[in-house]
Design an enzyme around this catalytic site. Sequence first.
Site, PDB file in Angstrom:
ATOM      1  N   GLY A 172      24.841  41.899 -19.073  1.00  0.00           N
ATOM      2  CA  GLY A 172      26.546  41.577 -18.674  1.00  0.00           C
ATOM      3  C   GLY A 172      27.262  43.084 -18.801  1.00  0.00           C
ATOM      4  O   GLY A 172      28.300  42.798 -19.762  1.00  0.00           O
ATOM      5  N   SER A 182      23.162  39.391 -24.019  1.00  0.00           N
ATOM      6  CA  SER A 182      23.115  39.270 -25.296  1.00  0.00           C
ATOM      7  C   SER A 182      24.207  40.004 -25.900  1.00  0.00           C
ATOM      8  O   SER A 182      24.247  41.212 -25.957  1.00  0.00           O
ATOM      9  CB  SER A 182      21.845  39.633 -25.893  1.00  0.00           C
ATOM     10  OG  SER A 182      21.807  40.089 -27.200  1.00  0.00           O
ATOM     11  N   LYS A 189      42.967  58.579 -10.485  1.00  0.00           N
ATOM     12  CA  LYS A 189      42.391  59.590 -10.591  1.00  0.00           C
ATOM     13  C   LYS A 189      42.197  60.268  -8.962  1.00  0.00           C
ATOM     14  O   LYS A 189      41.800  59.690  -8.076  1.00  0.00           O
ATOM     15  CB  LYS A 189      40.705  59.089 -10.946  1.00  0.00           C
ATOM     16  CG  LYS A 189      39.786  60.362 -10.891  1.00  0.00           C
ATOM     17  CD  LYS A 189      38.422  59.914 -11.512  1.00  0.00           C
ATOM     18  CE  LYS A 189      37.200  60.998 -11.312  1.00  0.00           C
ATOM     19  NZ  LYS A 189      35.969  60.597 -11.237  1.00  0.00           N
ATOM     20  N   PRO A 191      38.579  67.860  -5.606  1.00  0.00           N
ATOM     21  CA  PRO A 191      39.757  66.816  -5.370  1.00  0.00           C
ATOM     22  C   PRO A 191      39.124  65.504  -4.321  1.00  0.00           C
ATOM     23  O   PRO A 191      38.152  65.805  -3.462  1.00  0.00           O
ATOM     24  CB  PRO A 191      40.653  67.712  -4.203  1.00  0.00           C
ATOM     25  CG  PRO A 191      39.880  68.552  -3.481  1.00  0.00           C
ATOM     26  CD  PRO A 191      38.503  68.770  -4.365  1.00  0.00           C
ATOM     27  N   LEU A 245      22.013  50.881 -14.667  1.00  0.00           N
ATOM     28  CA  LEU A 245      21.039  51.893 -15.292  1.00  0.00           C
ATOM     29  C   LEU A 245      19.439  51.316 -15.242  1.00  0.00           C
ATOM     30  O   LEU A 245      18.628  52.166 -15.473  1.00  0.00           O
ATOM     31  CB  LEU A 245      21.450  51.830 -16.828  1.00  0.00           C
ATOM     32  CG  LEU A 245      22.909  52.354 -16.753  1.00  0.00           C
ATOM     33  CD1 LEU A 245      23.357  52.437 -18.393  1.00  0.00           C
ATOM     34  CD2 LEU A 245      23.067  53.969 -16.307  1.00  0.00           C
TER      35      LEU A 245
HETATM   36  P1  FAD Z   1      24.522  48.063 -19.898  1.00  0.00           P
HETATM   37  O1  FAD Z   1      25.936  48.264 -20.027  1.00  0.00           O
HETATM   38  O2  FAD Z   1      23.692  49.015 -20.957  1.00  0.00           O
HETATM   39  O3  FAD Z   1      24.174  46.582 -19.987  1.00  0.00           O
HETATM   40  C1  FAD Z   1      23.059  46.056 -20.171  1.00  0.00           C
HETATM   41  C2  FAD Z   1      23.079  44.536 -20.367  1.00  0.00           C
HETATM   42  O4  FAD Z   1      22.005  44.000 -20.565  1.00  0.00           O
HETATM   43  C3  FAD Z   1      24.166  44.161 -21.793  1.00  0.00           C
HETATM   44  O5  FAD Z   1      24.823  43.110 -21.221  1.00  0.00           O
HETATM   45  C4  FAD Z   1      22.836  43.690 -22.485  1.00  0.00           C
HETATM   46  O6  FAD Z   1      23.301  42.983 -23.457  1.00  0.00           O
HETATM   47  C5  FAD Z   1      21.740  43.300 -21.579  1.00  0.00           C
HETATM   48  N1  FAD Z   1      20.567  43.068 -22.141  1.00  0.00           N
HETATM   49  C6  FAD Z   1      19.650  44.046 -22.226  1.00  0.00           C
HETATM   50  N2  FAD Z   1      18.208  43.663 -22.824  1.00  0.00           N
HETATM   51  C7  FAD Z   1      18.650  42.199 -22.828  1.00  0.00           C
HETATM   52  C8  FAD Z   1      17.821  41.314 -23.299  1.00  0.00           C
HETATM   53  N3  FAD Z   1      16.797  41.474 -23.801  1.00  0.00           N
HETATM   54  N4  FAD Z   1      18.331  39.905 -23.274  1.00  0.00           N
HETATM   55  C9  FAD Z   1      19.505  40.146 -23.012  1.00  0.00           C
HETATM   56  N5  FAD Z   1      20.342  40.835 -22.417  1.00  0.00           N
HETATM   57  C10 FAD Z   1      19.751  41.844 -22.543  1.00  0.00           C
HETATM   58  N6  FAD Z   1      29.176  56.055 -14.642  1.00  0.00           N
HETATM   59  C11 FAD Z   1      30.392  55.987 -13.987  1.00  0.00           C
HETATM   60  O7  FAD Z   1      30.335  55.517 -12.748  1.00  0.00           O
HETATM   61  N7  FAD Z   1      31.272  56.833 -14.295  1.00  0.00           N
HETATM   62  C12 FAD Z   1      31.258  57.575 -15.583  1.00  0.00           C
HETATM   63  O8  FAD Z   1      32.123  58.042 -16.115  1.00  0.00           O
HETATM   64  C13 FAD Z   1      30.170  57.243 -16.508  1.00  0.00           C
HETATM   65  N8  FAD Z   1      30.020  57.790 -17.550  1.00  0.00           N
HETATM   66  C14 FAD Z   1      28.870  57.591 -18.389  1.00  0.00           C
HETATM   67  C15 FAD Z   1      28.857  58.334 -19.784  1.00  0.00           C
HETATM   68  C16 FAD Z   1      27.503  58.222 -20.384  1.00  0.00           C
HETATM   69  C17 FAD Z   1      27.463  59.186 -21.625  1.00  0.00           C
HETATM   70  C18 FAD Z   1      26.539  57.618 -19.724  1.00  0.00           C
HETATM   71  C19 FAD Z   1      25.443  57.351 -20.533  1.00  0.00           C
HETATM   72  C20 FAD Z   1      26.692  56.770 -18.610  1.00  0.00           C
HETATM   73  C21 FAD Z   1      27.858  57.073 -18.161  1.00  0.00           C
HETATM   74  N9  FAD Z   1      28.168  56.057 -16.707  1.00  0.00           N
HETATM   75  C22 FAD Z   1      29.219  56.494 -16.083  1.00  0.00           C
HETATM   76  C23 FAD Z   1      26.984  55.275 -16.385  1.00  0.00           C
HETATM   77  C24 FAD Z   1      27.676  53.599 -16.497  1.00  0.00           C
HETATM   78  O9  FAD Z   1      28.052  53.554 -18.031  1.00  0.00           O
HETATM   79  C25 FAD Z   1      26.900  52.622 -16.322  1.00  0.00           C
HETATM   80  O10 FAD Z   1      26.390  52.838 -14.904  1.00  0.00           O
HETATM   81  C26 FAD Z   1      27.307  51.436 -16.335  1.00  0.00           C
HETATM   82  O11 FAD Z   1      28.117  51.375 -17.703  1.00  0.00           O
HETATM   83  C27 FAD Z   1      26.496  50.223 -15.909  1.00  0.00           C
HETATM   84  O12 FAD Z   1      25.711  49.903 -17.078  1.00  0.00           O
HETATM   85  P2  FAD Z   1      24.714  48.740 -17.152  1.00  0.00           P
HETATM   86  O13 FAD Z   1      25.349  47.488 -16.777  1.00  0.00           O
HETATM   87  O14 FAD Z   1      23.732  48.990 -15.981  1.00  0.00           O
HETATM   88  O15 FAD Z   1      23.785  48.631 -18.460  1.00  0.00           O
END
Ligand code: FAD
Length: 507
Positions: free
Chosen positions: A17, A44, A83, A101, A338
Amino acid sequence: MADQTDIRIRDVVIVGGGTAGWMTAAAIARLVKRPDMRVRLVESADIGTVGVGESTLPHIRAFNERLGIDEAEFMKATCATFKLGIQFNDWACLGDSYIHPFGDYGAPGGEAPFHHYWLKASRNHPVGPIDDYSVPIVAAREGRFAPPADDPRSLASTYGYAYQLDAGLYASYLRTLSENGGVERVEGRIVEVTRNPENGLLASVTLEGGEVVTGDLFIDCSGFRGLLIEQALQAGYRDWSHWLPCDRAVAIPCASVGPTVPYTRATALEAGWQFRIPLQHRVGNGYVYCSAFIDQDAATRRLLGRLEGVPLKEPNHLRFTAGQRRKTWIGNCVAVGLSGGFIEPLESTSIYLIQAAITRLIELWPDRQFDRIATDAFNRQMDLETERVRDFIILHYHATERSDSELWNHVRTMDVPDSLASKIALFRARGVVDEYREGLFLHPSWVAVYLGQRVIPERYHPLVDNRDEAQLLAGLQRLRDAVRTSARRLPTQDDYIGRYCPSEVAA
Ligand code: FAD
């Protein structure tokens, strides 16, 4: 032929989530869900989300429109700002600065792309930097913003825009939207993933308390750990850290100081780079660095020492490896976000890649036979998108004159992918952008980064000589004045936001 209605997907399980999970849930709820389809999202609260990802690309507006999101309401709820591009400081060499830009250089029209005219004139005449010929750049520098004009002949129509938003508030906003659309949220930590022994497809996930969640289609949005795609299905990883060696980040929000600028800033430091993302209620900051050249404590001190306002939270430390899963769709499991891979956020591409994966998934929406033709097409398209992003990011590192630290010496002298080497060679020789038919970064983006990183073409396009030199210089002068006038007509971003979408959320 099987009756299609018998093999429809009835049960979708989204694991995670964060931004990826809730964007996927909201899109499925709005665009795919039928009354007889169940959509559940398991997350979670104990594990939490990555907590970053706040700068976006203009494509997010098309996503929001498809979901019927009202812009002002969305910006208020996420404390968002506008932006117009990204400012790169100290990338080509120390003291240098340019803006990539979201828009074109020059005015609409012309026989050759604008930068060729500018190249010819700038060889022998003080016509100023190419940035002076871009409305979004001049507006960004002056802290101004208004949406682009509708009239395509107007200079004020030559740009697009994106948002800078609070990642936590964005996930909450999308959660409400998804739950209103019928998505069920399941709280709990997944401790086991089971597969159907006959066909190898994922069958269910089991939560810590013993609850079993079964499904037809599983969407892995579990973040870096890739709970389904890697831990259960062992997709494998294409590791690109030899080209993109940054493997850590430390992030921390701070209080805002001064006016809110309509751009994200990326400042190159000795062992990586620092981001600064201004929101309505605070500023997001981070140092993306290479652990071979600086340790966590030193990186944290460096970032804290550069904050403009008081820190608002404890530092958030993150680890990653640049790369992509070998397959992001296997059987009945699709990785979004990710869990599918990561390229550092220098050009804010991750949320775009989430959006691209969701769009393709919906285009190729499966039935319970999980046709290989569709999954192969998805994997091919996502590979192409991701490799193009990878090459564009490598360009920023490789095309540098910096030689003041081990990181910069490494990236300046490394071999780059052939797909990028040939592009750089063409631009350096002829000023021509080797364009894609599809893909994220189009002509003006490549021009911005080539010229910004000082990849200066040896020749301009011969068509430019069709224009008399005196006429060319007079035309450029008029254009530069018109760009400045057009940008200065815009209100400041703070004024615009104050009237249009002020947020009531405190930092
Ligand atoms: P997460 O946010 O990690 O979510 C994972 C989810 O899975 C969570 O809800 C967690 O609870 C759940 N989960 C994991 N394991 C379990 C389990 N065993 N049981 C139940 N639930 C579980 N992207 C941009 O487009 N622009 C930006 O400016 C940018 N800046 C960034 C800066 C940094 C330093 C980093 C590292 C990344 C950046 N990103 C950026 C990437 C961006 O943060 C991610 O693409 C975005 O937040 C999506 O993350 P996610 O939902 O894939 O993973």
